[in-house]
Design an enzyme around this catalytic site. Structure first.
Site, PDB file in Angstrom:
ATOM      1  N   CYS A  36       7.274  -0.807   3.565  1.00  0.00           N
ATOM      2  CA  CYS A  36       8.374  -1.312   2.728  1.00  0.00           C
ATOM      3  C   CYS A  36       9.737  -1.090   3.373  1.00  0.00           C
ATOM      4  O   CYS A  36      10.660  -1.858   3.141  1.00  0.00           O
ATOM      5  CB  CYS A  36       8.310  -0.698   1.335  1.00  0.00           C
ATOM      6  SG  CYS A  36       8.275   1.088   1.368  1.00  0.00           S
ATOM      7  N   SER A  77       5.017  -4.513  -5.099  1.00  0.00           N
ATOM      8  CA  SER A  77       5.904  -5.667  -4.947  1.00  0.00           C
ATOM      9  C   SER A  77       6.877  -5.799  -6.123  1.00  0.00           C
ATOM     10  O   SER A  77       6.634  -5.277  -7.215  1.00  0.00           O
ATOM     11  CB  SER A  77       5.065  -6.942  -4.811  1.00  0.00           C
ATOM     12  OG  SER A  77       4.331  -7.142  -5.992  1.00  0.00           O
ATOM     13  N   GLU A 118      10.456 -10.638   2.019  1.00  0.00           N
ATOM     14  CA  GLU A 118       9.877  -9.543   2.794  1.00  0.00           C
ATOM     15  C   GLU A 118       8.615 -10.027   3.520  1.00  0.00           C
ATOM     16  O   GLU A 118       7.655 -10.451   2.864  1.00  0.00           O
ATOM     17  CB  GLU A 118       9.512  -8.458   1.778  1.00  0.00           C
ATOM     18  CG  GLU A 118       8.665  -7.348   2.252  1.00  0.00           C
ATOM     19  CD  GLU A 118       8.392  -6.326   1.144  1.00  0.00           C
ATOM     20  OE1 GLU A 118       8.509  -5.150   1.420  1.00  0.00           O
ATOM     21  OE2 GLU A 118       8.063  -6.712  -0.004  1.00  0.00           O
ATOM     22  N   GLU A 144       9.399   1.811  -6.968  1.00  0.00           N
ATOM     23  CA  GLU A 144       9.668   1.744  -5.533  1.00  0.00           C
ATOM     24  C   GLU A 144       9.093   0.422  -5.056  1.00  0.00           C
ATOM     25  O   GLU A 144       7.888   0.292  -4.857  1.00  0.00           O
ATOM     26  CB  GLU A 144       9.018   2.957  -4.844  1.00  0.00           C
ATOM     27  CG  GLU A 144       9.657   3.283  -3.511  1.00  0.00           C
ATOM     28  CD  GLU A 144       9.114   2.410  -2.410  1.00  0.00           C
ATOM     29  OE1 GLU A 144       9.723   1.354  -2.134  1.00  0.00           O
ATOM     30  OE2 GLU A 144       8.087   2.761  -1.835  1.00  0.00           O
ATOM     31  N   LYS A 195      -3.915   5.435 -10.432  1.00  0.00           N
ATOM     32  CA  LYS A 195      -4.791   4.357  -9.993  1.00  0.00           C
ATOM     33  C   LYS A 195      -4.326   4.010  -8.589  1.00  0.00           C
ATOM     34  O   LYS A 195      -3.299   3.359  -8.402  1.00  0.00           O
ATOM     35  CB  LYS A 195      -4.678   3.127 -10.908  1.00  0.00           C
ATOM     36  CG  LYS A 195      -5.760   2.092 -10.611  1.00  0.00           C
ATOM     37  CD  LYS A 195      -5.381   0.690 -10.991  1.00  0.00           C
ATOM     38  CE  LYS A 195      -4.411   0.065 -10.056  1.00  0.00           C
ATOM     39  NZ  LYS A 195      -4.810   0.000  -8.622  1.00  0.00           N
ATOM     40  N   GLU A 210      -7.352  -0.221  -4.834  1.00  0.00           N
ATOM     41  CA  GLU A 210      -8.805  -0.453  -4.721  1.00  0.00           C
ATOM     42  C   GLU A 210      -9.182  -0.786  -3.277  1.00  0.00           C
ATOM     43  O   GLU A 210     -10.344  -0.700  -2.896  1.00  0.00           O
ATOM     44  CB  GLU A 210      -9.245  -1.608  -5.642  1.00  0.00           C
ATOM     45  CG  GLU A 210      -9.270  -1.250  -7.118  1.00  0.00           C
ATOM     46  CD  GLU A 210      -7.895  -1.007  -7.712  1.00  0.00           C
ATOM     47  OE1 GLU A 210      -6.909  -1.561  -7.175  1.00  0.00           O
ATOM     48  OE2 GLU A 210      -7.786  -0.248  -8.689  1.00  0.00           O
TER      49      GLU A 210
HETATM   50  P1  NAD Z   1       0.470  -7.324  -5.216  1.00  0.00           P
HETATM   51  O1  NAD Z   1       1.905  -7.432  -5.506  1.00  0.00           O
HETATM   52  O2  NAD Z   1      -0.452  -8.014  -6.137  1.00  0.00           O
HETATM   53  O3  NAD Z   1       0.003  -5.801  -5.171  1.00  0.00           O
HETATM   54  C1  NAD Z   1       0.766  -4.737  -4.661  1.00  0.00           C
HETATM   55  C2  NAD Z   1       0.122  -3.447  -5.209  1.00  0.00           C
HETATM   56  O4  NAD Z   1       0.314  -3.398  -6.604  1.00  0.00           O
HETATM   57  C3  NAD Z   1      -1.391  -3.397  -5.009  1.00  0.00           C
HETATM   58  O5  NAD Z   1      -1.759  -2.082  -4.654  1.00  0.00           O
HETATM   59  C4  NAD Z   1      -1.977  -3.771  -6.342  1.00  0.00           C
HETATM   60  O6  NAD Z   1      -3.211  -3.138  -6.589  1.00  0.00           O
HETATM   61  C5  NAD Z   1      -0.928  -3.265  -7.295  1.00  0.00           C
HETATM   62  N1  NAD Z   1      -0.846  -4.050  -8.520  1.00  0.00           N
HETATM   63  C6  NAD Z   1      -0.824  -5.390  -8.616  1.00  0.00           C
HETATM   64  N2  NAD Z   1      -0.719  -5.770  -9.899  1.00  0.00           N
HETATM   65  C7  NAD Z   1      -0.685  -4.634 -10.631  1.00  0.00           C
HETATM   66  C8  NAD Z   1      -0.575  -4.356 -12.019  1.00  0.00           C
HETATM   67  N3  NAD Z   1      -0.441  -5.336 -12.923  1.00  0.00           N
HETATM   68  N4  NAD Z   1      -0.595  -3.070 -12.420  1.00  0.00           N
HETATM   69  C9  NAD Z   1      -0.677  -2.058 -11.530  1.00  0.00           C
HETATM   70  N5  NAD Z   1      -0.778  -2.254 -10.205  1.00  0.00           N
HETATM   71  C10 NAD Z   1      -0.770  -3.535  -9.765  1.00  0.00           C
HETATM   72  O7  NAD Z   1       0.184  -7.932  -3.808  1.00  0.00           O
HETATM   73  P2  NAD Z   1      -0.420  -7.478  -2.454  1.00  0.00           P
HETATM   74  O8  NAD Z   1      -1.044  -8.673  -1.862  1.00  0.00           O
HETATM   75  O9  NAD Z   1      -1.263  -6.262  -2.521  1.00  0.00           O
HETATM   76  O10 NAD Z   1       0.883  -7.155  -1.626  1.00  0.00           O
HETATM   77  C11 NAD Z   1       1.816  -8.205  -1.499  1.00  0.00           C
HETATM   78  C12 NAD Z   1       3.176  -7.751  -1.454  1.00  0.00           C
HETATM   79  O11 NAD Z   1       3.383  -6.520  -2.140  1.00  0.00           O
HETATM   80  C13 NAD Z   1       3.638  -7.469  -0.061  1.00  0.00           C
HETATM   81  O12 NAD Z   1       4.025  -8.634   0.544  1.00  0.00           O
HETATM   82  C14 NAD Z   1       4.770  -6.548  -0.277  1.00  0.00           C
HETATM   83  O13 NAD Z   1       5.910  -7.302  -0.548  1.00  0.00           O
HETATM   84  C15 NAD Z   1       4.424  -5.820  -1.525  1.00  0.00           C
HETATM   85  N6  NAD Z   1       3.992  -4.430  -1.257  1.00  0.00           N
HETATM   86  C16 NAD Z   1       4.943  -3.495  -1.241  1.00  0.00           C
HETATM   87  C17 NAD Z   1       4.591  -2.195  -0.972  1.00  0.00           C
HETATM   88  C18 NAD Z   1       5.628  -1.121  -0.921  1.00  0.00           C
HETATM   89  O14 NAD Z   1       5.395  -0.104  -0.277  1.00  0.00           O
HETATM   90  N7  NAD Z   1       6.746  -1.255  -1.614  1.00  0.00           N
HETATM   91  C19 NAD Z   1       3.269  -1.870  -0.725  1.00  0.00           C
HETATM   92  C20 NAD Z   1       2.299  -2.882  -0.765  1.00  0.00           C
HETATM   93  C21 NAD Z   1       2.679  -4.165  -1.045  1.00  0.00           C
END
Ligand code: NAD
Length: 484
Positions: free
Chosen positions: A290, A235, A387, A256, A181, A184
Site C-alpha cells: 500500500c 481497498s 493504485e 488503513e 478474519k 482467505e
Molecule cells: P478487495 O478490495 O476485494 O479485497 C481487499 C481485502 O479486503 C481482501 O483481503 C478481502 O478479503 C478483504 N475484503 C473484501 N471485502 C470485504 C468485506 N466486505 N469485509 C471484510 N473484508 C473484506 O480486492 P483484492 O482483489 O483483494 O485487492 C484489490 C485491491 O485492494 C488492490 O488493488 C489494492 O488497491 C487494495 N489492497 C490494499 C491493501 C492495503 O494494504 N491497503 C492490501 C490488499 C489490497
C-alpha cells in the site's frame, strides 16, 4: 531452496475460544500457491454458529484480559513475539508458499512482525492517563485510559504477518480481545501467529481467528453489539463499505486503505542512486504494497539518467518462484492482479504511453508478470489515477516545485509520499506541502513498529504503530471525585 519441492505448509484451521476447529457447516475453500497454482490446503469457513461462538468467547476473554495487569499482559505478548522469532524460518516459508514474495522478503516480514508484537508488549504498559486540576478544594479529576472492548479486524493478503500483528498485538497490548478474519488467500501465517499467542499463554477467547466469505463475516460481526471497534486494511471501496457498517453501531474504526505514492526526484538528487532505491522499493513484493512508491515524478535535468537506470534495474530482475535462491521478484498473489496489470498497461498504451520494458504476463502457470516501466504516460490514464498494486512503474517529467506538488497531491489518496533532494530547504518545503500520512525524504522506510502508520484523505483514518497504534484501542474515561 529448490522451489520445485513443496515444503511444509501450515495446518488450516480456525481458533475460537482457545480451541482449534473446522467450520460448523463443513464449508471450505482451497488455498493456492501463486507460484505454481497448486492447492496448499483446504481452509474452513466459519458458520454463523461459529461466529456466535467467537463473539461469546471474545466477550468472556475481554473480561478476563482487561483485569490482567498491563505488566502481566506485556509478559505474555512478549513471549508470543519470542515464539514467533523462534519459528521464523518455518513461518517465512509458509508466507512465501501462500503469498509468493521471495523468501528473503518473507524473512524480513517475519522479523518485522515479531518486532511489532514486542513493541505492543512494552507500549501496553504506557497507557497513561492524566490528572486535571479540580475546580473545588479536594477535588480530583482523572482521565483514565481503558481498553475499548472486543475488536473485529480484517486483513488482506499482501502482508500476512505484519498486518495481523499490528491489529492483534495492538488490541492485546491495550487490554482488548480480538476476532480477526485474516485473508482467505494467505491464512497460514496468521494461523502460525495465533499458535504463538496460544503457546505464550493468552487466555481462551482473547484471540480468535476465523475465515469465510469476507462480506458475510464482516456484516455478521459488525452487527453484533459485542464488537466495539473495527480495524480494516484493504481497498478504499471495501473500507467505505465497512465504515458505513461501523457507523450503524457507532463503532470506532481504523481504516488503513490504499495509496498511490508519489516519488519526487529533484534536479539536485543523484539520479542513478535514487533510481536504484526507487526501483528496489517499487518491485518489493511485486509492487503489492500500500505504501509502494508508484508515481515517479522526475525533474527535467535528471530525468534521462534516472529513467535509464530504473529501466536497467527492472530488466535485470529475475522473476520466479519465491523459494528459489536466485529469484528477485515472485509471482503476483492472485489472478486478479494479473488481470488488473494487463488492463492498466493496455489503458496506458491506448492513452499514448511507451512501454519501456515488460508489460506482459510470464507463462501461463503461476501468476508471474514482467517488471514493467512506462513513460510518456497521460495523467488521465488509469495507471496515473488508480493504485496499480503491482509491478508497473510510470516515470513522468516535471519542471517546477509548485507544479509537481499539485500533481502529487492531485489524487484522492494520501497514504505515503517520497522525495529525493540534497537541499534541506527543499526537503522541508516538500514535506510540508505533501498531503500524505507519511513522508519519506531520501529513503523509503516509513513503516516501523514505533512510528505512526496511516493515511489521510481517502487513504483512511486512524493509525497503527507508535503511541497512536495503542491509542486506537483505548477510550478515555473521565472520573471526578471530591471527599465526603
Ligand atoms: P478487495 O478490495 O476485494 O479485497 C481487499 C481485502 O479486503 C481482501 O483481503 C478481502 O478479503 C478483504 N475484503 C473484501 N471485502 C470485504 C468485506 N466486505 N469485509 C471484510 N473484508 C473484506 O480486492 P483484492 O482483489 O483483494 O485487492 C484489490 C485491491 O485492494 C488492490 O488493488 C489494492 O488497491 C487494495 N489492497 C490494499 C491493501 C492495503 O494494504 N491497503 C492490501 C490488499 C489490497
Amino acid at each position: 531452496m529448490d522451489g520445485s519441492r513443496t515444503p511444509a505448509y501450515e495446518k488450516l484451521e480456525m481458533f475460537i475460544g482457545g480451541q482449534w476447529c473446522q467450520g460448523g457447516e463443513g464449508k471450505s475453500e482451497d488455498v493456492l500457491n501463486p507460484a505454481t497454482e497448486q492447492v496448499l490446503g483446504k481452509l474452513p469457513h466459519a458458520s454463523k454458529g461459529d461466529l456466535d461462538r467467537a463473539l461469546e468467547a471474545a466477550a468472556k476473554g475481554f473480561e478476563a484480559w482487561r483485569k490482567t495487569s498491563a505488566y502481566e499482559r506485556g509478559k505474555i505478548i512478549r513471549k508470543a513475539a519470542d515464539l514467533f522469532r523462534q519459528r521464523a524460518d518455518a513461518i517465512a516459508t509458509i508466507l512465501t508458499l501462500e503469498q509468493g514474495k521471495v523468501l528473503g522478503e518473507a524473512k524480513i516480514e517475519v522479523a518485522a512482525t515479531a518486532d511489532i508484537i514486542e513493541w505492543y508488549a512494552e507500549e501496553g504498559k504506557r497507557a497513561y492517563g492524566r490528572i486535571v486540576p479540580g475546580r473545588l478544594p479536594g477535588m480530583r479529576q482523572m482521565v483514565v485510559r481503558e481498553p475499548i472492548g472486543v475488536v473485529a479486524a480484517f486483513t488482506p493478503w499482501n502482508f500476512p504477518g505484519v498486518t495481523p500483528a499490528r491489529k492483534i498485538a495492538g488490541a492485546l497490548g491495550a487490554g482488548c480481545a480480538i476476532i480477526i478474519k485474516a485473508s482467505e488467500e494467505t491464512p497460514g501465517t496468521c494461523i502460525a501467529m495465533a499458535r504463538c499467542f496460544q503457546d505464550a499463554g493468552v487466555p481462551p477467547g482473547v484471540v480468535n481467528l476465523v475465515f469465510g466469505v469476507p462480506n458475510d463475516v464482516s456484516t455478521y460481526l459488525l452487527a453484533s453489539p459485542i464488537v466495539r471497534k473495527i480495524s480494516f486494511t484493504g481497498s478504499i471501496p471495501v473500507g467505505k463499505h465497512l465504515a458505513k457498517l461501523a457507523a450503524e453501531g457507532m463503532k470506532r474504526a481504523t481504516m488503513e486503505l490504499g495509496g498511490h505514492s508519489p516519488v519526487i526526484v529533484f534536479d539536485d538528487a543523484d539520479p542513478v542512486k535514487t533510481a536504484e532505491i526507487a526501483a528496489g522499493g517499487k518491485y518489493r513484493n511485486a509492487g503489492q504494497v500500500c505504501i509502494s512508491p508508484s508515481r515517479f515524478f522526475v525533474q527535467e535535468k535528471v530525468y534521462d539518467k534516472f529513467a535509464a537506470r530504473f529501466i536497467e534495474v527492472a530488466k535485470g530482475l529475475k522473476v520466479g518462484n519465491g523459494l528459489d535462491a536466485d529469484t528477485k521478484m515472485g509471482p503476483l498473489a492472485n489472478m486478479r492482479r494479473i488481470n488488473a496489470m494487463e488492463a492498466v498497461v493496455a489503458d496506458a498504451q491506448a492513452n499514448g504511453a511507451t512501454i519501456e520494458t515488460g508489460g506482459k504476463r510470464i507463462g501461463n502457470q503461476g501468476y508471474f508478470f514482467q517488471p514493467t516501466v512506462v513513460t510518456e504516460v497521460d495523467e488521465k490514464s488509469k495507471l496515473m489515477r488508480n493504485e496499480p498494486f503491482g509491478p508497473v512503474a510510470p516515470i513522468i517529467r516535471f519542471k517546477t516545485f509548485d507544479e509537481v506538488v499539485k500533481r502529487a497531491n492531485g489524487l484522492e489518496y494520501g497514504l505515503a509520499a517520497y522525495a529525493f533532494t540534497k537541499s534541506a530547504a527543499t526537503a522541508t518545503a516538500v514535506a510540508d506541502a505533501l498531503e500524505s500520512g507519511m513522508v519519506g525524504v531520501n529513503h523509503l522506510m516509513v513503516s516501523t513498529p514505533e512510528t505512526p502508520f496511516g493515511g489521510v484523505k481517502e487513504s483512511g483514518y486512524g493509525q497503527e504503530g507508535g503511541i497512536e497504534g495503542l491509542d486506537a484501542y483505548l477510550i478515555s474515561k473521565f472520573v471526578t471525585q471530591v471527599g465526603v
